[in-house]
Design a protein around this motif. Structure first.
Motif, PDB file in Angstrom:
ATOM      1  N   THR A  31       0.803  -1.215   0.000  1.00 55.24           N
ATOM      2  CA  THR A  31       0.000   0.000   0.000  1.00 55.24           C
ATOM      3  C   THR A  31       0.835   1.263   0.000  1.00 55.24           C
ATOM      4  O   THR A  31       0.608   2.191  -0.763  1.00 55.24           O
ATOM      5  CB  THR A  31      -0.934   0.013   1.229  1.00 55.24           C
ATOM      6  N   GLY A  32       1.879   1.304   0.866  1.00 58.80           N
ATOM      7  CA  GLY A  32       2.675   2.514   1.012  1.00 58.80           C
ATOM      8  C   GLY A  32       3.474   2.875  -0.214  1.00 58.80           C
ATOM      9  O   GLY A  32       3.877   4.015  -0.387  1.00 58.80           O
ATOM     10  N   ASN A  33       3.734   1.903  -1.099  1.00 59.65           N
ATOM     11  CA  ASN A  33       4.563   2.163  -2.270  1.00 59.65           C
ATOM     12  C   ASN A  33       3.806   1.888  -3.569  1.00 59.65           C
ATOM     13  O   ASN A  33       4.393   1.615  -4.592  1.00 59.65           O
ATOM     14  CB  ASN A  33       5.825   1.293  -2.232  1.00 59.65           C
ATOM     15  N   LYS A  34       2.472   1.964  -3.516  1.00 59.13           N
ATOM     16  CA  LYS A  34       1.659   1.564  -4.663  1.00 59.13           C
ATOM     17  C   LYS A  34       1.974   2.371  -5.914  1.00 59.13           C
ATOM     18  O   LYS A  34       2.187   1.810  -6.991  1.00 59.13           O
ATOM     19  CB  LYS A  34       0.177   1.700  -4.307  1.00 59.13           C
ATOM     20  N   ALA A  35       2.047   3.697  -5.794  1.00 60.53           N
ATOM     21  CA  ALA A  35       2.303   4.530  -6.971  1.00 60.53           C
ATOM     22  C   ALA A  35       3.673   4.252  -7.542  1.00 60.53           C
ATOM     23  O   ALA A  35       3.860   4.143  -8.752  1.00 60.53           O
ATOM     24  CB  ALA A  35       2.174   6.009  -6.595  1.00 60.53           C
ATOM     25  N   ALA A  36       4.663   4.117  -6.662  1.00 58.72           N
ATOM     26  CA  ALA A  36       6.023   3.871  -7.131  1.00 58.72           C
ATOM     27  C   ALA A  36       6.117   2.528  -7.824  1.00 58.72           C
ATOM     28  O   ALA A  36       6.758   2.375  -8.861  1.00 58.72           O
ATOM     29  CB  ALA A  36       6.990   3.932  -5.947  1.00 58.72           C
ATOM     30  N   ALA A  57       7.664  -6.680  -4.889  1.00 58.80           N
ATOM     31  CA  ALA A  57       7.301  -5.339  -4.438  1.00 58.80           C
ATOM     32  C   ALA A  57       8.493  -4.774  -3.674  1.00 58.80           C
ATOM     33  O   ALA A  57       9.407  -5.518  -3.306  1.00 58.80           O
ATOM     34  CB  ALA A  57       6.061  -5.393  -3.539  1.00 58.80           C
ATOM     35  N   PRO A  58       8.516  -3.470  -3.425  1.00 58.32           N
ATOM     36  CA  PRO A  58       9.629  -2.901  -2.667  1.00 58.32           C
ATOM     37  C   PRO A  58       9.712  -3.479  -1.260  1.00 58.32           C
ATOM     38  O   PRO A  58       8.680  -3.713  -0.622  1.00 58.32           O
ATOM     39  CB  PRO A  58       9.289  -1.404  -2.607  1.00 58.32           C
TER      40      PRO A  58
END
Length: 331
Positions: A31-36, A57-58
């Protein structure tokens, strides 16, 4: 300096970098890095010092070991991903102090395997090969078996003769791994501009023969021809008198120091031995009395954290150039 010794050995046997990226599936991003994650594309596969890893994912819970990799993470705005850090050579840069203070320090030097596990990380980033010493239980294979991915700063394994490009690739791959490619590329663009500005100031200037004194008594532990230390000297308007030493760091005889007649001495500042103590050792050695740099007391000083593969390097080139060629850099 013992923590860097394994890195020199590892450099001879580990594989060079290889980089591949795969297509972007949807719905795998945290969730915290969705756009990236959407912009950069996951899964992402990278080979680092012989270890191939695929990230879906990151990473979200990261432990860093050694200052220069910690500062790479902080520079890329990844403080919130850090759940632990360890092993400073000196103070972090002022710009990172607030962020660094928010990260738990889990060990003064290298943490134990158990200390690492206690942070529940999904990723560990080490600066020197000694960070992943198998004999101490921190080997990359052991961490992998515990479900923890790893990265080793590529100065420990890169075979290329272009250390600055290796630095750019290090930052680029870390940015890619954490889904912040835009931040990594922005840093690289600025670094290239800073390096170009320093090169312009030093254009057509005669290079100064330089000896790096890291430590040592019976022999001189110095910067060799591989790695970012040699690159720093070259870009700052110097010539490393031990550039023929085929490693990043190594021992040289004092007889060779005398024979090669350095005109300036760069002292690496770190640890319990002060710069003044190192100067005293050099100035009081009768065998070095005829060395031009000693006769003229011509010294430059660099923090060790400036002389390894990290985000300090472009500024370190400029600072060293100002010490070696003050007239050229202030005009």
């Amino acid at each position: 300096m013992s923590r860097r010794t394994p890195a020199l050995i590892a450099a001879a046997v580990l594989l060079p970098l290889a980089l591949t990226a795969c297509s972007t599936p949807k719905g795998d991003e945290p969730t915290g890095n969705k756009a990236a994650a959407k912009s950069d594309g996951f899964p992402y596969t990278v080979t680092n010092c012989g270890v191939t890893t695929t990230f879906k994912a990151p990473p979200k819970r990261v432990v860093t070991m050694n200052q220069h990799v910690t500062e790479i993470m902080l520079e890329l705005g990844l403080t919130k991903s850090l759940v632990g850090t360890a092993y400073l050579d000196d103070k972090v840069l002022p710009k990172y102090e607030k962020d660094y203070a928010s990260v738990p320090v889990i060990a003064k030097e290298y943490p134990s395997y158990e200390q690492i596990l206690a942070t529940n990380p999904d990723f560990v980033y080490g600066g020197y090969a000694s960070a992943f010493a198998a004999g101490d239980g921190r080997g990359r294979e052991a961490l992998k078996k515990s479900g923890i991915e790893t990265r080793l700063n590529t100065e420990s394994c890169a075979k290329a003769d272009t250390p600055m490009e290796t630095l750019y690739e290090e930052v680029r791959e870390v940015g890619r791994t954490f889904g912040v490619t835009d931040r990594a590329e922005a840093w690289i663009k600025q670094a290239e501009a800073d390096n170009a500005a320093t090169a312009k100031k030093l254009k057509d200037l005669k290079a100064l023969p330089v000896f790096v004194y890291d430590s040592g008594d019976k022999t001189a532990f110095t910067a060799g021809g591989k790695g970012i230390g040699n690159e720093l000297i070259k870009r700052a308007g110097g010539t490393n008198i031990f550039a023929d030493l085929d490693k990043s760091f190594g021992d040289a005889s004092w007889e060779n120091v005398v024979a090669r007649k350095p005109e300036a001495i760069v002292i690496y500042d770190y640890g319990s031995t002060t710069v003044e103590q190192k100067k005293k050792r050099l100035l009081s050695d009768p065998a070095l009395a005829d060395v031009p740099a000693i006769k003229n007391k011509r010294f430059a000083v660099m923090p060790l954290s400036d002389a390894v593969l990290g985000v300090r390097v472009p500024a370190a080139v400029e600072k060293l150039a100002a010490q070696l060629h003050p007239a050229a850099t202030t005009s």
